[in-house]
Motif scaffolding. Sequence first.
Motif, PDB file in Angstrom:
ATOM      1  N   SER A 124      -7.434  -3.804   9.845  1.00  0.00           N
ATOM      2  CA  SER A 124      -8.716  -3.777   9.728  1.00  0.00           C
ATOM      3  C   SER A 124      -9.318  -2.670  10.759  1.00  0.00           C
ATOM      4  CB  SER A 124      -9.461  -5.140   9.525  1.00  0.00           C
ATOM      5  OG  SER A 124     -11.050  -4.967   9.521  1.00  0.00           O
ATOM      6  N   ILE A 125      -9.177  -3.076  12.113  1.00  0.00           N
ATOM      7  CA  ILE A 125      -9.586  -2.422  13.152  1.00  0.00           C
ATOM      8  C   ILE A 125      -9.231  -1.098  13.140  1.00  0.00           C
ATOM      9  CG2 ILE A 125      -9.454  -2.309  15.794  1.00  0.00           C
ATOM     10  CD1 ILE A 125      -9.465  -5.312  15.534  1.00  0.00           C
ATOM     11  N   ARG A 126      -8.146  -0.554  12.677  1.00  0.00           N
ATOM     12  CA  ARG A 126      -7.614   0.734  12.635  1.00  0.00           C
ATOM     13  C   ARG A 126      -8.301   1.418  11.702  1.00  0.00           C
ATOM     14  NH1 ARG A 126      -0.928  -0.152  13.114  1.00  0.00           N
ATOM     15  NH2 ARG A 126      -0.913   0.255  15.130  1.00  0.00           N
ATOM     16  N   SER A 127      -8.660   0.811  10.626  1.00  0.00           N
ATOM     17  CA  SER A 127      -9.675   1.442   9.308  1.00  0.00           C
ATOM     18  C   SER A 127     -11.021   1.435   9.939  1.00  0.00           C
ATOM     19  CB  SER A 127      -9.528   0.429   8.233  1.00  0.00           C
ATOM     20  OG  SER A 127     -10.431   0.903   7.469  1.00  0.00           O
ATOM     21  N   THR A 128     -11.581   0.514  10.406  1.00  0.00           N
ATOM     22  CA  THR A 128     -13.191   0.373  10.798  1.00  0.00           C
ATOM     23  C   THR A 128     -13.451   1.299  12.066  1.00  0.00           C
ATOM     24  OG1 THR A 128     -12.981  -1.787  11.826  1.00  0.00           O
ATOM     25  CG2 THR A 128     -13.447  -1.541   9.530  1.00  0.00           C
ATOM     26  N   ARG A 129     -12.536   1.343  13.289  1.00  0.00           N
ATOM     27  CA  ARG A 129     -12.775   1.992  14.344  1.00  0.00           C
ATOM     28  C   ARG A 129     -13.986   1.370  15.186  1.00  0.00           C
ATOM     29  NH1 ARG A 129      -8.606   3.132  16.229  1.00  0.00           N
ATOM     30  NH2 ARG A 129      -9.396   4.578  17.882  1.00  0.00           N
ATOM     31  N   THR A 151      -4.427  -0.667  19.102  1.00  0.00           N
ATOM     32  CA  THR A 151      -5.319  -0.134  18.442  1.00  0.00           C
ATOM     33  C   THR A 151      -5.987   0.850  19.466  1.00  0.00           C
ATOM     34  OG1 THR A 151      -7.053  -1.895  19.267  1.00  0.00           O
ATOM     35  CG2 THR A 151      -6.032  -1.959  17.096  1.00  0.00           C
ATOM     36  N   LYS A 152      -6.040   0.691  20.771  1.00  0.00           N
ATOM     37  CA  LYS A 152      -6.543   1.497  21.923  1.00  0.00           C
ATOM     38  C   LYS A 152      -7.868   1.283  21.949  1.00  0.00           C
ATOM     39  CE  LYS A 152      -2.375   3.126  23.022  1.00  0.00           C
ATOM     40  NZ  LYS A 152      -1.509   1.791  23.289  1.00  0.00           N
TER      41      LYS A 152
END
Length: 188
Positions: A124-129, A151-152
């Motif tokens: 989800s985090i990779r998608s929403t940034r 995720t960085k």
Amino acid sequence: MWDGFFKNIINNPIVAAINDLNKAEAAINSPCKIIFLLAGDIFNIKSIVDRVKENHKLIYVHIDLMEGFSKDIIALRFINENIGPDGIITTRGNIVKAAKEMNIFAIQRLFVLDSLSLDTGIKSIRSTRPDAIEILPGIMPRVTKAIHSETKIPVITGGLISKKDDVIQNLRSGAIGVSTSKEEIWYM
């Protein structure tokens, strides 16, 4: 907006989390430079945000927890345009994406309960940034390190933080800040 958040959290990594409005003044008067508002409603949110800003602190509103607002993009827009916090906190990916489109600083709150929620959260985090991530519970430094390395994205930890050692371990594991409703930790 973004520089202010990161500059303040680097200089003072303790975030005052207000989950009880009776603690609002204590949070405002604390040495914390950043406040997460986790309680409130359509009648009092503006006065709380204004009071925090009058004291030259940053405030991020957890829009999922504000009573009287729907959990949608219209509520996000209303809060941004009429209440004016420095940013928002949400668990909802669609709200993070909308916030980014509206140029609103967005912190995505992630509850890590098991390996499935960890994997789903990272996707989800990779998608929403989001601009930052808040991981709960915050007493899992190994998970903090894994999410940050995958995720960085800057990580804030929160939930169940009750001792100085919790703060130290989270900062050592890669978190840039720690949010807590424990007043004694606000003064560390």
